[in-house]
Motif scaffolding. Structure first.
Motif, PDB file in Angstrom:
ATOM      1  N   GLU A   1       0.829  -1.196   0.000  1.00  0.00           N
ATOM      2  CA  GLU A   1       0.000   0.000   0.000  1.00  0.00           C
ATOM      3  C   GLU A   1       0.869   1.254   0.000  1.00  0.00           C
ATOM      4  O   GLU A   1       1.987   1.257   0.519  1.00  0.00           O
ATOM      5  CB  GLU A   1      -0.905   0.027   1.245  1.00  0.00           C
ATOM      6  N   ARG A   2       0.287   2.307  -0.573  1.00  0.00           N
ATOM      7  CA  ARG A   2       0.868   3.648  -0.445  1.00  0.00           C
ATOM      8  C   ARG A   2       0.016   4.393   0.577  1.00  0.00           C
ATOM      9  O   ARG A   2      -1.190   4.571   0.389  1.00  0.00           O
ATOM     10  CB  ARG A   2       0.859   4.366  -1.792  1.00  0.00           C
ATOM     11  N   VAL A   3       0.623   4.819   1.663  1.00  0.00           N
ATOM     12  CA  VAL A   3      -0.097   5.425   2.775  1.00  0.00           C
ATOM     13  C   VAL A   3       0.390   6.857   2.953  1.00  0.00           C
ATOM     14  O   VAL A   3       1.605   7.102   3.033  1.00  0.00           O
ATOM     15  CB  VAL A   3       0.115   4.639   4.087  1.00  0.00           C
ATOM     16  N   HIS A   4      -0.557   7.798   3.027  1.00  0.00           N
ATOM     17  CA  HIS A   4      -0.183   9.183   3.290  1.00  0.00           C
ATOM     18  C   HIS A   4      -0.259   9.428   4.796  1.00  0.00           C
ATOM     19  O   HIS A   4      -1.299   9.223   5.423  1.00  0.00           O
ATOM     20  CB  HIS A   4      -1.116  10.162   2.570  1.00  0.00           C
ATOM     21  N   VAL A   5       0.843   9.855   5.374  1.00  0.00           N
ATOM     22  CA  VAL A   5       0.916  10.158   6.799  1.00  0.00           C
ATOM     23  C   VAL A   5       0.859  11.679   6.968  1.00  0.00           C
ATOM     24  O   VAL A   5       1.756  12.397   6.521  1.00  0.00           O
ATOM     25  CB  VAL A   5       2.207   9.593   7.423  1.00  0.00           C
ATOM     26  N   LYS A   6      -0.212  12.146   7.596  1.00  0.00           N
ATOM     27  CA  LYS A   6      -0.374  13.580   7.823  1.00  0.00           C
ATOM     28  C   LYS A   6       0.442  14.003   9.039  1.00  0.00           C
ATOM     29  O   LYS A   6       0.384  13.372  10.093  1.00  0.00           O
ATOM     30  CB  LYS A   6      -1.845  13.909   8.053  1.00  0.00           C
ATOM     31  N   LEU A   7       1.165  15.097   8.896  1.00  0.00           N
ATOM     32  CA  LEU A   7       2.018  15.578   9.975  1.00  0.00           C
ATOM     33  C   LEU A   7       1.885  17.090  10.119  1.00  0.00           C
ATOM     34  O   LEU A   7       1.892  17.823   9.124  1.00  0.00           O
ATOM     35  CB  LEU A   7       3.486  15.229   9.706  1.00  0.00           C
ATOM     36  N   GLN A   8       1.821  17.540  11.367  1.00  0.00           N
ATOM     37  CA  GLN A   8       1.807  18.961  11.654  1.00  0.00           C
ATOM     38  C   GLN A   8       3.095  19.422  12.328  1.00  0.00           C
ATOM     39  O   GLN A   8       3.315  20.615  12.504  1.00  0.00           O
ATOM     40  CB  GLN A   8       0.608  19.316  12.542  1.00  0.00           C
ATOM     41  N   GLN A   9       3.906  18.467  12.735  1.00  0.00           N
ATOM     42  CA  GLN A   9       5.199  18.780  13.329  1.00  0.00           C
ATOM     43  C   GLN A   9       6.208  17.746  12.868  1.00  0.00           C
ATOM     44  O   GLN A   9       5.846  16.691  12.326  1.00  0.00           O
ATOM     45  CB  GLN A   9       5.116  18.805  14.857  1.00  0.00           C
ATOM     46  N   ASP A  10       7.473  18.040  13.066  1.00  0.00           N
ATOM     47  CA  ASP A  10       8.520  17.090  12.690  1.00  0.00           C
ATOM     48  C   ASP A  10       8.255  15.750  13.378  1.00  0.00           C
ATOM     49  O   ASP A  10       7.791  15.695  14.527  1.00  0.00           O
ATOM     50  CB  ASP A  10       9.893  17.608  13.101  1.00  0.00           C
ATOM     51  N   ALA A  11       8.570  14.681  12.673  1.00  0.00           N
ATOM     52  CA  ALA A  11       8.309  13.358  13.232  1.00  0.00           C
ATOM     53  C   ALA A  11       9.253  12.330  12.626  1.00  0.00           C
ATOM     54  O   ALA A  11       9.676  12.453  11.476  1.00  0.00           O
ATOM     55  CB  ALA A  11       6.862  12.937  12.973  1.00  0.00           C
ATOM     56  N   HIS A  12       9.595  11.304  13.420  1.00  0.00           N
ATOM     57  CA  HIS A  12      10.270  10.126  12.881  1.00  0.00           C
ATOM     58  C   HIS A  12       9.238   9.019  12.720  1.00  0.00           C
ATOM     59  O   HIS A  12       8.362   8.836  13.582  1.00  0.00           O
ATOM     60  CB  HIS A  12      11.438   9.683  13.755  1.00  0.00           C
TER      61      HIS A  12
END
Length: 839
Positions: free
Chosen positions: A771-782
């Motif tokens: 799968e191709r999954v979009h991960v939404k982020l509002q701050q820096d993340a690992h």
């Protein structure tokens, strides 16, 4: 004519006499760089320059010299040098030393000198002295003596109290490196760790009995004598010593089965004064040993055969003949091949079915017959089993489909079969590595290096740096000897070990005749160890034979040291709370060994507990874990990442046995430009490891890239989030039912995919999830991706090996996402618990 004939006859007789005298001669020599060929060899051989050799026509012994830091291996006596100690004893020319150390009179630590007392040829003797000045008032002298025809050493120990106060001595010798031990009258007998190695030892006092301890008054002197023998079985070793104490006779004969084949893995058990001592037939089935005069009962035992009993009598100075014909063995002959029809390494489990017990085929240290398994490096298996019905399960690690066949093996029958192993998981662009495993040179285990290498091949590891404890070592000669150079690649390395954090590092150059192969000494502070290992200055030798890394350096004669940024350094099985947060172990945060993460490339944070957001384990786990309450090092790693302390995770086996603690339980997949193990470029693998291109797994194969194709370990700039391409593969016998994306160590529900909640995302076949999954982020993340079979185990791969209790699990090293284009900034989240401190 007659005169010439008589002259020739006389010359021939003289030559014969000279050659016989040479054969009977005894040698006592110190080893230097020019005569290292005199050193004994074998599984436990440990000779270096500065040691001493005693040998005659029958046996070959090595006594350690007085070199600084001298010891056979890490655990001969933890933390102590052992000078003047017998390290090796073998039959002459056999190359089969199996003893770690024999310390007469409790001899240990530093001595004043070791030297040749008598060089031969009629008597050879090595003298070891600790003066009273060095011994705090206690003088000691130990002499190792050998004469022609002896198959034993005579060791004389003299103690003299030159001080003003009484001194306690320990006259009894101490030996190490043997398995089963017996006491028969005054004689102590010990067998090899693996009886198939057919080497045993025995000793007894000669004259005065040996107290465990004795008290010497000032000016008092006592002398003790011990004879130590080596032979091809415990019974034979016992007989040699017994012949020095009482009248004996010889027993000679043979043992063959109905086909005329020698049962080389069987044993003749003879009852001697309340003990049952084994004797092992040689490669032709011959039997030869001595015993005290008397009547004896014997039984020949062998897996897959009915026992055969025999009584015999031994008369003084006479030979008793014993010939045995035993039943044919029940056995399985199996040929394992790959899809091209070539012989393939693999592992066979013999699982009893329909009432047949699952057999125990041998010691956990042996590859070819350990517990219920047999490992092969060349696809050929010939295994004796008790008659019965068996499920044979054949595997070669997690990239291959398993094969199963059920067979019935009758008494005396050989069942022949062949299987083909099919590689179904596509790992193109990645190689399977284990950066931490051991064999017997490490000193804390007795796995023959040959067995370890077979174990690697059978479990389908590909890049296997040599990492023995506290010594530079090289597995390459054994890989070549076994014909496995196209399957396995190694580099010379080390695990630097002590009573604190351990570190692995590679590559290095080995000096085989120096203490520890030329390695440095461990320090309690891992930062010092990391710096020393990173910059240890032995020039490397390149494949072309050059000591220079570039043409420019070659022209300028600037040697390449293989250290600095080119060398891999990792911390092993860290107690995260202590090493990285609480150095003085008082439960108060102090930063641990501050700055350590900047001096290493990775640490062994792996475990099955990455989805357990708790500082401790809640249940018993076999890998990366322990009992309830053990610190969860993987949780500690996630806490570290959130504090901006960036260290990559590496998974290893830390193997010390073949069964129960062998290789293949955990592995690290590393990006590689070649899929051929024999063509692996170690420097490329090290570079990719340093870049975090490492996948942690005990089974599933997990590939993750960003939507732009950047690999794991990358730092990416992406506003609002990032796309991840996730693919999970597993063979048909392994289950994967959950994929979870960790965001700064947390487990967002929207990125938790299970078979129950998202059945459409999971597939049958080898590719279980893609799968191709979009991960939404509002701050820096690992971001770390985890694939797991929460309702599954790995028992099909491991059988009754405890590794089978694990859930299949794989996870990536992090991808760091900078969402605001001002550099990655860790969020400081401690994941609901205080930062770990020392447990």
């Amino acid at each position: 004519m007659k005169a010439r004939f008589l002259l020739a006859l006389g010359f021939t007789a003289l030559l014969g006499f000279f050659l016989a005298a040479q054969r009977d001669a005894v040698e006592a020599v110190e080893i230097g760089k020019e005569n290292t060929h005199l050193l004994p060899t074998g599984k436990e051989a440990d000779g270096i320059v500065g040691d001493f050799v005693l040998r005659n026509d029958k046996i070959h012994a090595l006594i350690s010299g007085a070199q600084p830091l001298r010891r056979a291996n890490m655990s001969t006596e933890y933390g102590y040098v052992l000078q003047g100690v017998l390290y090796d004893l073998d039959l002459r020319g056999a190359g089969n030393d199996q003893i770690t150390a024999f310390r007469p009179g409790g001899l240990g630590r530093e001595v004043s000198w070791v030297r040749v007392a008598e060089p031969g040829p009629r008597v050879g003797a090595i003298e070891v002295v600790r003066t009273a000045a060095k011994g705090n008032g206690l003088y000691e002298r130990h002499e190792y003596r050998l004469e022609p025809g002896w198959q034993h050493l005579l060791i004389t120990s003299t103690f003299r109290n030159e001080g003003r106060d009484p001194k306690t001595i320990s006259p009894q010798p101490v030996w190490k490196g043997l398995s089963t031990e017996w006491t028969v009258g005054e004689v102590r007998v010990g067998d090899s760790i693996d009886p198939f190695d057919k080497r045993a030892y025995a000793w007894a006092p000669m004259g005065s009995p040996l107290e465990k301890q004795a008290l010497l008054k000032p000016a008092e002197e006592r002398t003790y004598r011990v004879a130590l023998a080596v032979a091809d079985s415990p019974l034979a070793a016992y007989g040699i010593i017994a012949s020095l104490l009482e009248p004996t006779g010889e027993v000679s004969g043979s043992v063959v089965d109905a086909l005329g084949e020698p049962p080389i893995h069987g044993r003749l058990m003879v009852s001697v004064r309340g003990q049952r001592l084994p004797h092992y037939p040689d490669s032709k089935g011959a039997l030869a040993f001595r015993l005290p005069v008397g009547q004896y009962q014997a039984v020949f035992e062998d897996i897959g055969r009915d026992p055969t009993e025999r009584a015999f009598a031994v008369k003084p100075n006479q030979t008793t003949t014993v010939h045995l014909k035993v039943p044919n063995a029940a056995r399985v002959r199996l040929h394992i091949r790959d899809e091209s029809g070539q012989p393939s390494p693999g592992k066979v489990q013999f699982i009893g079915v329909d009432g047949t017990p699952t057999p125990n085929l041998g010691t956990d240290y042996r590859a070819r017959g350990c517990d219920h398994q047999h490992h092969t490096h060349d696809g050929h298996v010939l295994q004796q089993v008790p008659p019965g019905r068996y499920l044979l399960r054949i595997t070669r690690g997690p990239e291959y489909e398993l094969a199963e066949q059920t067979v019935t093996v009758a008494k005396g029958q050989t069942v022949e079969l062949a299987v083909t192993l099919r590689r179904s998981v596509d790992t193109t662009g990645w190689i399977s590595a284990d950066y931490h495993a051991h064999s017997t040179p490490s000193g804390d285990n007795y796995t023959n290096t040959v067995d370890r290498i077979i174990n690697f091949a059978a479990e389908h590891l590909e890049f296997i740096p040599t990492t023995e404890h506290n010594r530079f070592y090289d597995w390459a000669p054994v890989i070549d000897q076994l014909g496995l150079s196209r399957h396995l690649k190694t580099v010379k390395g080390i695990e630097l070990t002590g009573n604190g954090p351990h570190l692995n590092a590679f590559p290095f150059v080995v000096d085989p005749f120096a203490q520890n192969g030329g390695a440095p000494v461990w320090n309690y502070d891992p930062r010092i160890n990391a710096i020393v290992l990173r910059n240890w200055g032995t020039p490397t030798t390149h494949p072309e034979g050059s000591r220079f890394d570039t043409e420019a350096n070659a022209r300028n004669k600037v040697p390449h040291f293989g250290g600095g940024p080119e060398r891999w350094v990792q911390v092993n099985h860290p107690v995260v709370g202590h090493v990285f947060f609480d150095r003085d172990e008082d439960g108060v945060l102090d930063g641990g060994f501050v700055g350590l993460e900047n001096l290493i490339d990775a640490a062994e944070f792996w475990s099955t507990e990455i989805l357990n957001l708790s500082p401790t384990y809640k249940k018993h786990g076999v890998a990366g874990g322990g009992n309830v309450g053990q610190q969860n090092r993987t949780f500690g790693w996630l806490q570290m990442l959130n504090q901006g302390r960036r260290v990559w995770c590496v998974a290893v086996s830390d193997a010390h046995r073949v069964f129960g603690n062998g290789v293949g339980s955990w592995r690290t997949y590393i990006a590689s430009s070649t899929d051929e193990p024999g063509q692996i470029d170690p420097s490329e693998i090290i570079r990719n490891s340093k870049a975090g291109r490492m996948l942690i797994t005990n089974g599933p194969f997990l590939k993750v890239t960003t939507g732009d194709g950047l690999p794991i370990g990358s730092t990416v700039i992406s506003e609002g989030g990032v796309d991840l391409n996730i693919q999970v593969q597993a063979p048909s016998w392994m289950e994967v039912d959950r994929v979870q994306i960790l965001v700064n160590g947390r487990q967002p529900r929207e990125y938790n995919f299970t078979v129950a909640t998202h059945p459409a995302k999971f597939r049958t076949g080898v590719v279980r999830f893609h799968e191709r999954v979009h991960v939404k982020l509002q701050q820096d993340a690992h971001l770390i991706v985890v694939a797991v079979g929460e309702k599954a185990d790995l028992k099909k791969l491991w059988g009754r090996n405890p590794y089978g209790n694990m859930h299949p699990i794989a996870y990536t090293n992090p991808i760091f996402v900078d969402v605001d284009r001002d550099g990655f900034e860790a969020n400081g989240d401690t994941l609901g618990h205080p930062l770990l401190t020392s447990p």
